[in-house]
Motif scaffolding. Structure first.
Motif, PDB file in Angstrom:
ATOM      1  N   UNK A  59       0.807  -1.219   0.000  1.00 38.69           N
ATOM      2  CA  UNK A  59       0.000   0.000   0.000  1.00 38.69           C
ATOM      3  C   UNK A  59       0.839   1.268   0.000  1.00 38.69           C
ATOM      4  N   UNK A  60       2.157   1.131  -0.092  1.00 38.69           N
ATOM      5  CA  UNK A  60       3.033   2.294  -0.148  1.00 38.69           C
ATOM      6  C   UNK A  60       3.627   2.691   1.188  1.00 38.69           C
ATOM      7  N   UNK A  61       3.067   2.207   2.309  1.00 38.76           N
ATOM      8  CA  UNK A  61       3.713   2.431   3.604  1.00 38.76           C
ATOM      9  C   UNK A  61       5.053   1.696   3.614  1.00 38.76           C
ATOM     10  N   UNK A  62       5.970   2.141   4.473  1.00 39.32           N
ATOM     11  CA  UNK A  62       7.300   1.530   4.407  1.00 39.32           C
ATOM     12  C   UNK A  62       8.030   1.650   5.733  1.00 39.32           C
ATOM     13  N   UNK A  74       6.755   4.449   8.366  1.00 42.18           N
ATOM     14  CA  UNK A  74       6.192   5.644   7.741  1.00 42.18           C
ATOM     15  C   UNK A  74       4.916   5.287   7.001  1.00 42.18           C
ATOM     16  N   UNK A  75       4.009   6.285   6.934  1.00 47.78           N
ATOM     17  CA  UNK A  75       2.813   6.131   6.118  1.00 47.78           C
ATOM     18  C   UNK A  75       3.180   6.318   4.648  1.00 47.78           C
ATOM     19  N   UNK A  78       4.787   9.510   3.433  1.00 46.70           N
ATOM     20  CA  UNK A  78       6.107   9.863   3.946  1.00 46.70           C
ATOM     21  C   UNK A  78       6.121  10.375   5.369  1.00 46.70           C
ATOM     22  N   UNK A  79       4.947  10.541   5.989  1.00 42.31           N
ATOM     23  CA  UNK A  79       4.902  10.985   7.378  1.00 42.31           C
ATOM     24  C   UNK A  79       5.172   9.811   8.318  1.00 42.31           C
ATOM     25  N   UNK A  80       5.639  10.118   9.508  1.00 38.93           N
ATOM     26  CA  UNK A  80       5.996   9.085  10.484  1.00 38.93           C
ATOM     27  C   UNK A  80       4.740   8.364  10.970  1.00 38.93           C
ATOM     28  N   UNK A  81       4.844   7.043  11.110  1.00 40.85           N
ATOM     29  CA  UNK A  81       3.790   6.245  11.730  1.00 40.85           C
ATOM     30  C   UNK A  81       4.048   6.239  13.233  1.00 40.85           C
ATOM     31  N   UNK A  82       3.337   7.105  13.939  1.00 41.72           N
ATOM     32  CA  UNK A  82       3.589   7.271  15.373  1.00 41.72           C
ATOM     33  C   UNK A  82       3.151   6.058  16.183  1.00 41.72           C
TER      34      UNK A  82
END
Length: 315
Positions: A59-62, A74-75, A78-82
């Motif tokens: 899904x593009x998260x990485x 990261x989502x 490109x934002x951080x997955x908190x």
């Protein structure tokens, strides 16, 4: 700038890659299918000193592994997955650590394996499964990962270390129905049937077809004391040799990597610079014409974008 280093092709044909400016600054960036930059992608949060490796979900998260051994999530934007615990891997006996690969399960859990012995200071033997939030999954009981693991369509795994592929169920138990024929001469101690072990032979790479057959490359295959195929063999779903697959008789070329296209044709990387393509039965596909005299070293990776191939390599 080394744009393209460690690139990952996503199902939507966009490309996650690393922007490296000099030797000290790295960011993940997102490229559109035509190679132009996606300016909506946030690159700020993925900043790291020195190298980054990218491990992407469909899904593009990485996830990224940075130079300090930190694994961050990261989502897709490109934002951080908190919600993901920052994980640190280490090798207590050496400064060298490595993640060979990361496998995302459909239930959100994450398998990672490589050269490390602790994860967040917990003993990990280089092979662990994380929950979706990054915490360690204590129900995962595998003891050793080997060199490479490939997940099958049915959720089971094929793993290889040295010259012995094995198959495991999702819970980590070995699948006894997958058996590699291996016999050794009782006097001379050389392999008479199975994968050759002389001259430090090892399997360099494996790929699993949709029908469960396994292609192993880099190691010769022996039957009745004679080498019958050099550097490649295909195994049936039960581990026996697929006798319908054409034998490779060129002993001078070492096959390093294997890729399977959607049409089941097979691309082989030979000695890190040459690519050939085989038909599904193992015969050479003469319509594939590729020439390169530069060499890719061992970083060369193929990505299949529709009917085109992207090469991400050091050249």
């Amino acid at each position: 700038q080394k744009i393209g280093s460690g690139a990952v092709l996503l199902p939507n044909n966009k490309i996650l890659s690393v922007y490296k400016n000099g030797q000290v600054e790295c960011n993940v960036l997102l490229l559109n299918p035509d190679g132009s930059r996606d300016n909506t992608f946030n690159t700020t949060a993925s900043f790291s000193s020195k190298d980054i490796r990218i491990f992407a979900k469909s899904d593009g998260a990485f996830l990224t592994l940075d130079y300090s051994g930190k694994l961050k999530a990261f989502h897709a934007d490109g934002t951080v997955n908190a919600g993901f615990t920052i994980t640190t891997i280490k090798n207590t006996n050496t400064d060298t650590y490595r993640i060979n690969d990361i496998i995302y399960q459909e239930d959100g859990k994450i398998i990672l394996y490589g050269a490390f012995d602790t994860l967040n200071d917990v003993y990990a033997v280089g092979f662990v499964r994380l929950n979706a939030d990054g915490s360690l999954d204590p129900t995962f009981k595998w003891k050793s990962a080997g060199k490479k693991i490939v997940i099958q369509n049915d959720g089971n795994y094929v793993a290889v270390g040295g010259t012995r592929p094995s198959r495991y169920f999702a819970d980590g138990k070995m699948d006894s129905s997958f058996k590699i024929i291996a016999t050794i001469d009782p006097v001379q101690k050389f392999v008479t049937n199975g994968f050759e072990t002389a001259d430090n032979s090892t399997i360099d790479d494996i790929a699993v077809q949709p029908d469960g057959k396994v292609i192993a490359v880099g190691c010769n295959y022996v039957e009745n004391g004679r080498t019958i195929s050099y550097s490649i063999v295909r195994l049936n779903a039960n581990g026996t040799r697929d006798t319908g697959f054409k034998l490779f008789t060129d002993r001078e070329q070492r096959i390093r990597k294997v890729y399977i296209q959607k049409d089941n044709k097979i691309i082989l990387n030979i000695d890190y610079y040459k690519f050939i393509r085989l038909n599904p039965d193992g015969s050479t596909d003469p319509t594939f014409k590729y020439t390169n005299t530069v060499g890719f070293l061992n970083e060369g990776v193929l990505h299949f974008q529709g009917d085109k191939i992207i090469i991400s390599a050091r050249f």
